[in-house]
Design a protein around this motif. Structure first.
Motif, PDB file in Angstrom:
ATOM      1  N   GLU A 132       0.820  -1.201   0.000  1.00 20.32           N
ATOM      2  CA  GLU A 132       0.000   0.000   0.000  1.00 20.32           C
ATOM      3  C   GLU A 132       0.864   1.266   0.000  1.00 20.32           C
ATOM      4  O   GLU A 132       0.350   2.376  -0.127  1.00 20.32           O
ATOM      5  CB  GLU A 132      -0.951   0.028   1.200  1.00 20.32           C
ATOM      6  CG  GLU A 132      -0.283   0.256   2.543  1.00 20.32           C
ATOM      7  CD  GLU A 132      -1.273   0.415   3.693  1.00 20.32           C
ATOM      8  OE1 GLU A 132      -2.495   0.228   3.460  1.00 20.32           O
ATOM      9  OE2 GLU A 132      -0.848   0.720   4.811  1.00 20.32           O
ATOM     10  N   CYS A 133       2.166   1.111   0.137  1.00 19.39           N
ATOM     11  CA  CYS A 133       3.094   2.239   0.125  1.00 19.39           C
ATOM     12  C   CYS A 133       4.426   1.713  -0.393  1.00 19.39           C
ATOM     13  O   CYS A 133       4.530   0.550  -0.783  1.00 19.39           O
ATOM     14  CB  CYS A 133       3.231   2.857   1.519  1.00 19.39           C
ATOM     15  SG  CYS A 133       3.706   1.669   2.817  1.00 19.39           S
ATOM     16  N   ARG A 134       5.436   2.531  -0.409  1.00 17.88           N
ATOM     17  CA  ARG A 134       6.721   2.095  -0.952  1.00 17.88           C
ATOM     18  C   ARG A 134       7.816   2.261   0.093  1.00 17.88           C
ATOM     19  O   ARG A 134       7.755   3.113   0.988  1.00 17.88           O
ATOM     20  CB  ARG A 134       7.082   2.884  -2.206  1.00 17.88           C
ATOM     21  CG  ARG A 134       7.434   4.313  -1.929  1.00 17.88           C
ATOM     22  CD  ARG A 134       8.081   5.023  -3.116  1.00 17.88           C
ATOM     23  NE  ARG A 134       8.511   6.330  -2.656  1.00 17.88           N
ATOM     24  CZ  ARG A 134       7.732   7.380  -2.541  1.00 17.88           C
ATOM     25  NH1 ARG A 134       6.469   7.280  -2.878  1.00 17.88           N
ATOM     26  NH2 ARG A 134       8.205   8.527  -2.075  1.00 17.88           N
ATOM     27  N   CYS A 140       6.304   3.983   6.172  1.00 16.86           N
ATOM     28  CA  CYS A 140       6.076   2.733   5.441  1.00 16.86           C
ATOM     29  C   CYS A 140       7.138   1.710   5.821  1.00 16.86           C
ATOM     30  O   CYS A 140       8.335   2.025   5.851  1.00 16.86           O
ATOM     31  CB  CYS A 140       6.105   2.992   3.938  1.00 16.86           C
ATOM     32  SG  CYS A 140       5.677   1.557   2.922  1.00 16.86           S
ATOM     33  N   ASP A 224      -0.403   0.781  -3.972  1.00 15.68           N
ATOM     34  CA  ASP A 224       0.695   1.690  -4.289  1.00 15.68           C
ATOM     35  C   ASP A 224       0.977   1.670  -5.787  1.00 15.68           C
ATOM     36  O   ASP A 224       1.207   2.722  -6.398  1.00 15.68           O
ATOM     37  CB  ASP A 224       1.945   1.289  -3.521  1.00 15.68           C
ATOM     38  CG  ASP A 224       3.121   2.198  -3.821  1.00 15.68           C
ATOM     39  OD1 ASP A 224       3.026   3.406  -3.514  1.00 15.68           O
ATOM     40  OD2 ASP A 224       4.127   1.716  -4.363  1.00 15.68           O
TER      41      ASP A 224
END
Length: 629
Positions: A132-134, A140, A224
């Motif tokens: 959902e993020c990097r 994150c 993401d």
């Protein structure tokens, strides 16, 4: 390349030309002088293309986050806002949006997965989740579902390296500059002070990165990846529309108020391909024109992959893709009359009106309202075209309109034939079942399936493509033609729906390409061929997997390499560190290096995620995902 191939044939087939009296050869280009691009004559029946884009997009450079606002579909056509029948999509590591019927209408509603489940490809799944993020984004971290704990990203694994390259591109370098992939050179080896950036092939590289993110989205459903895909689609929406000319692609664009692009590229508004202070979408922009065939193949690959990875949940962005790919195909397909000035050995001939297809005009780069073609029979490598970009499968069809070249034989250009077919089929693919594109679809289908004039149809282009020339061992040779030709073949082969035409394409178009390139230790080619043809034999599969394994984790720096020119393609870890490995010479081993020069690593990402999507690579970090803490 058009001029070089034609002149090689012309010099063999025809008597020597003098400077004083030839009408001269030509290459397609142009618009009607004083009129709208693409109003030319001919029987194609193409209208003025799809409607103008209606989406208001966020074009800034900042750190990743949301995808910006989408707006509404443009007037050229648009799908229904209903989500009926659409599959759920992941909106977070354990959340998803589900199409729900209420009161006779459908809408997207968000829901959380049950405890212990994560979201993968829209499905709440045990012991799994998607990013959902990097890595590198504030807050994150990598989450392990089984242990319910946060762990370190492992550079030793192929999935871990993919995550680290995302951090490298977005946070550790300036490789994503105003949402465009560039090569960055720093003033010192500390890599914290930019000296210059290379933007010359940015549209190609940005399209490759968009394809990588799209393959990731299709393989995992990552929220993401979805955000990144939308962000890059928005950038291509700008690149295809900032000039105001249908189908014309800017190779890069930057806010006119930004000083970094001016300093880091030695920007010169007087250069013919630099266009400054152009009003577009409520802002003022500087952009680079004069796109090559390479530049168009990046977005062809990336935007078609993006379209298939998105859904009705992302309809405004799918409409942006239509409004890029449809005018591109329409302008290539259009039969038009062109004003062409030929310059032979420095001698300029009067402008002549000529008929052509497969040319996208760029009025801003024309010279006195005409396409200009410069040729030198003493230096066949030095030709140039100003005023547009061609993708003619057989340029002799155009050149024969000059009396000196009326008997020139066909000049089959396999790569352009495959690109043309890929562009036509992509436009049909993204408008399938979408109201408002009936005229464009009818005209493109007629050209692809039925056209009987000298410019040919899909069957004719495949026959031209069957003349694919093998790439012989040569460490000084360029390799980009192999890469962009393969993109055309991959796109066309993946999307072609007419059984007889697809069978012919695979047997006579793609087979020669694979016969030439299959042993070049190019994972992108191998995984792409496997996806189109339905699989890979164990030898090519194992070799392609090995090449992915050989990529080092970032930093990706132009390290020195030594060794003589190899007699056969060498492994990735023995080659120079390239901007785009799959686009570069596979026999070369030596390079002086530069520890201040960085490359993004999008070549690793597009190879890795295409392998994952095609089922050729396994996930070696199962049960983990990047999530906000």
């Amino acid at each position: 390349m058009l001029l070089r191939r034609f002149l090689l044939t012309a010099l063999i087939a025809l008597p020597a030309c003098s400077n004083a009296n030839p009408e001269g050869p030509g290459s397609g280009a142009g618009t009607n002088t004083g009129g709208t691009a693409g109003d030319g004559t001919g029987g194609s029946g193409l209208g003025e293309g799809a409607g103008a884009a209606g989406a208001g997009t966020s074009m800034g450079a900042g750190a990743a986050g949301g995808s910006g606002t989408g707006g509404t579909p443009g007037t050229g056509g648009g799908a229904s806002s209903s989500c009926e029948g659409a599959a759920p999509v992941c909106t977070g590591w354990n959340t998803r949006a589900v199409c729900t019927a209420q009161g006779g209408e459908t809408s997207w509603l968000e829901e959380s997965c049950a405890a212990g489940l994560g979201c993968v490809a829209g499905v709440c799944t045990a012991n799994a989740c998607s990013d959902e993020c990097r890595a590198g984004q504030a807050g994150c971290a990598l989450y392990d579902v089984a242990s319910d704990s946060f762990v370190e990203v492992q550079a030793s694994g192929t999935h871990g390296r993919a995550r680290l390259f995302e951090r490298w591109i977005h946070d550790q370098t300036a490789s994503l500059f105003f949402d465009q992939i560039v090569s960055v050179k720093y003033a010192t080896s500390s890599l914290n002070d930019v000296d210059s950036i290379y933007i010359g092939d940015s549209a190609l590289h940005t399209g490759i990165y968009l394809a990588a993110e799209s393959f990731k989205l299709a393989a995992t459903g990552s929220a993401d990846a979805r955000s990144n895909v939308k962000r890059l689609v928005e950038r291509f929406d700008g690149l295809f529309h900032v000039s105001g000319d249908p189908g014309n692609l800017a190779t890069s664009m930057f806010p006119s108020s930004d000083n970094d692009h001016k300093e880091w590229t030695n920007w010169d508004c007087n250069a013919f391909d630099r266009h400054c202070d152009v009003e577009y979408d409520g802002q003022t922009w500087d952009y680079v024109g004069d796109p090559s065939r390479d530049m168009y193949m990046g977005p062809l690959l990336g935007l078609t992959a993006a379209y298939d990875s998105l859904s009705s949940y992302d309809e405004p962005h799918r409409q942006m893709i239509r409004e890029a790919l449809v005018p591109f195909a329409v302008e290539l397909a259009r039969k038009r009359t062109l004003p062409v000035r030929l310059v032979v050995n420095g001698f300029a001939l009067p402008v002549a009106m000529r008929e052509a297809r497969f040319f996208i005009p760029e009025p801003a780069d024309m010279i006195d309202g005409a396409v200009e073609i410069s040729v030198d029979f003493n230096d066949i490598s030095g030709g140039a075209i100003r005023g547009g970009q061609e993708m003619m499968p057989n340029p002799s069809v155009f050149f024969r309109q000059w009396s000196q070249f009326s008997s020139v034989p066909d000049v089959p250009r396999a790569s352009s034939a495959l690109m043309a077919g890929g562009a036509m089929r992509a436009a049909l693919h993204v408008t399938e079942g979408v109201p408002g594109y009936e005229a464009e679809r009818a005209a493109i289908s007629q050209l692809l399936l039925e056209n009987a004039d000298d410019w040919g149809n899909g069957n004719d282009w495949i026959e031209l493509a069957s003349n694919w020339s093998d790439h012989e061992q040569d460490c000084e040779a360029t390799y980009f033609g192999a890469h962009i030709g393969f993109i055309g073949a991959y796109t066309w082969g993946l999307l072609e729906t007419e059984p007889a035409l697809r069978n012919k394409l695979l047997a006579e178009g793609l087979a020669p390409v694979w016969s030439d390139l299959g042993g070049h230790k190019n994972s992108f080619f191998s995984f792409g061929y496997g996806r189109v043809s339905g699989g890979l034999e164990s030898g090519p599969l194992s070799e392609a997997q090995d090449q992915i394994e050989q990529f080092d984790a970032p930093p990706r720096i132009r390290l020195p390499r030594s060794g003589s020119c190899a007699s056969s393609p060498v492994d990735v870890d023995a080659r120079p560190v390239y901007f785009l490995t799959w686009h570069s010479n596979p026999w070369k081993r030596s390079d002086t290096g530069n520890n201040k020069q960085t490359y993004p690593g999008h070549d690793y990402l597009v190879g890795y995620w295409l392998g994952r999507l095609g089922g050729f690579l396994n996930d070696d970090a199962e049960g983990t995902c990047l999530r906000l803490q």
